[in-house]
Design a protein around this motif. Sequence first.
Motif, short mmCIF file in Angstrom:
data_model
loop_
_atom_site.label_atom_id
_atom_site.label_comp_id
_atom_site.label_asym_id
_atom_site.label_seq_id
_atom_site.Cartn_x
_atom_site.Cartn_y
_atom_site.Cartn_z
N LEU A 2 -18.95 31.90 -81.75
CA LEU A 2 -18.13 32.28 -80.60
C LEU A 2 -16.74 31.66 -80.74
N ASP A 3 -15.72 32.49 -80.62
CA ASP A 3 -14.35 32.02 -80.86
C ASP A 3 -13.69 31.42 -79.62
N ARG A 4 -13.89 32.08 -78.46
CA ARG A 4 -13.14 31.63 -77.28
C ARG A 4 -13.98 31.74 -76.02
N VAL A 5 -13.56 30.98 -75.01
CA VAL A 5 -14.23 30.96 -73.72
C VAL A 5 -13.20 31.13 -72.61
N ASN A 6 -13.48 32.01 -71.67
CA ASN A 6 -12.71 32.12 -70.43
C ASN A 6 -13.61 31.69 -69.29
N VAL A 13 1.55 29.76 -68.58
CA VAL A 13 0.67 30.24 -67.53
C VAL A 13 0.72 31.76 -67.58
N GLY A 14 -0.41 32.39 -67.31
CA GLY A 14 -0.48 33.84 -67.32
C GLY A 14 -0.67 34.41 -65.93
N ILE A 15 -0.14 35.61 -65.72
CA ILE A 15 -0.30 36.34 -64.47
C ILE A 15 -0.87 37.70 -64.81
N ILE A 16 -2.05 38.01 -64.25
CA ILE A 16 -2.65 39.33 -64.47
C ILE A 16 -2.56 40.10 -63.15
N GLY A 17 -1.55 40.96 -63.07
CA GLY A 17 -1.30 41.74 -61.86
C GLY A 17 -1.95 43.10 -61.94
N SER A 18 -3.27 43.11 -61.99
CA SER A 18 -3.99 44.37 -62.20
C SER A 18 -3.66 45.43 -61.16
N VAL A 19 -3.35 44.99 -59.94
CA VAL A 19 -3.09 45.93 -58.86
C VAL A 19 -1.61 46.27 -58.75
N THR A 20 -0.76 45.25 -58.65
CA THR A 20 0.66 45.50 -58.40
C THR A 20 1.48 45.64 -59.67
N ARG A 21 0.96 45.18 -60.80
CA ARG A 21 1.66 45.31 -62.07
C ARG A 21 0.70 45.87 -63.12
N PRO A 22 0.20 47.08 -62.90
CA PRO A 22 -0.83 47.62 -63.79
C PRO A 22 -0.32 47.78 -65.22
N PHE A 23 -1.24 47.59 -66.16
CA PHE A 23 -0.91 47.67 -67.59
C PHE A 23 -1.73 48.77 -68.25
N CYS A 24 -2.06 49.81 -67.47
CA CYS A 24 -2.94 50.87 -67.95
C CYS A 24 -2.40 51.57 -69.19
N GLU A 68 -5.30 20.47 -71.04
CA GLU A 68 -5.05 21.38 -72.17
C GLU A 68 -5.83 22.68 -72.05
N TYR A 69 -6.03 23.16 -70.81
CA TYR A 69 -6.61 24.47 -70.58
C TYR A 69 -5.47 25.46 -70.31
N GLU A 70 -5.70 26.71 -70.65
CA GLU A 70 -4.67 27.73 -70.45
C GLU A 70 -5.03 28.53 -69.19
N LEU A 71 -4.18 28.44 -68.17
CA LEU A 71 -4.47 29.03 -66.86
C LEU A 71 -3.90 30.43 -66.74
N ARG A 72 -4.70 31.30 -66.13
CA ARG A 72 -4.25 32.66 -65.81
C ARG A 72 -4.68 33.00 -64.39
N VAL A 105 -9.25 27.02 -74.49
CA VAL A 105 -10.14 27.30 -73.37
C VAL A 105 -9.26 27.84 -72.24
N LYS A 106 -9.61 29.03 -71.76
CA LYS A 106 -8.81 29.65 -70.71
C LYS A 106 -9.52 29.56 -69.36
N VAL A 107 -8.72 29.40 -68.32
CA VAL A 107 -9.23 29.35 -66.96
C VAL A 107 -8.68 30.56 -66.21
N ASN A 108 -9.58 31.32 -65.59
CA ASN A 108 -9.19 32.47 -64.77
C ASN A 108 -9.33 32.10 -63.30
N ALA A 109 -8.25 32.23 -62.54
CA ALA A 109 -8.27 31.86 -61.13
C ALA A 109 -7.85 33.03 -60.26
N VAL A 110 -8.55 33.21 -59.14
CA VAL A 110 -8.18 34.19 -58.12
C VAL A 110 -7.72 33.42 -56.89
N LEU A 111 -6.54 33.73 -56.39
CA LEU A 111 -6.03 33.09 -55.18
C LEU A 111 -6.44 33.91 -53.96
#
Length: 328
Positions: free
Chosen positions: A115-119, A244-255, A183-187, A157-163
Amino acid sequence: MELGDRHGRVATDLRVSLTDRCNLRCQYCMPAEGLDWMPAEETLTDDELNRLIAIAVTRLGVTDVRFTGGEPLLRRGLPAIVAATKALPGSPRTAITTNALGLKHTAAALAAAGLDRVNVSLDTTDPETFERITRRPRLHDVLDGLAAAQAAGMRPVKVNAVLLRGINDHEAPDLLRWCMKHEYELRFIEQMPLDAQHGWDRASMVTADETLALLGESFRLTPLDGRGSAPAEKFLVDDGPHTVGIIGSVTRPFCGDCNRVRLTADGQVRNCLFAREESDLRAALRSGASDDELAQRWVAAMATKRPGHGIDDPAFLQPTRPMSAIGG
């Protein structure tokens, strides 16, 4: 063959849901009492799962495989599934998205399997807020799991957070400081309309712009180029080295740049996270279909992918399956 659609996109990233079961009850995902789990006989066996992954990699051009759930660590035999995937030609990149409750005990075995990576999903480092969101007092297990993944060498190691408005949105800067310290990468991920209760409300969602504004009160953020098909917009924090990463699936779609396809735990192909239609590979597989026939069915399923998820369309309907049954 390749998994192309009518809009010029080609899927090379396969998201594999291993189970719909989960040992948390996050309020933006499922009700406190949980859900009716998928019957065991409907779930793909390890052999069936490995066969479909092999078809995707060897015949259809998939180069990345991410294991999701529900909670994928609840799937028995997960290290063997990872090892079988890594043994395929080209040694596809592998990752897992997990709540990390059991990661302390499995990180070393998963790393040894390739396994290469973990979120890791983590919305807060405050125990009381964690229990309020997840309905379980298990923050210590998540923190131990994160440390175990890092010690096993699965970096970054990445951390996914929902506000969630009024619950943990004020913690955004502190969560970023904590991740940088360890040293975790936050998104940060916008809350999406994929909850089992169908209670999602766009007006109450903390948007990508709001998240950036919250972070901007404490940090200097510089946009980084080179996003490609990745879902996260990345920002350099205070001139680096952290991002830091921002995943704007709703307001900034990347479809328009989407390169993902999903396989559910019961063998259904979903060509979009928000699709309302699925293509059944399990029935064909159990009826004796050849690898070529299964590959052709997969190609046909991708050909019907829509140009976007359509959340802003007045006619948008939330998928009948919740996130726990689709996989992230």
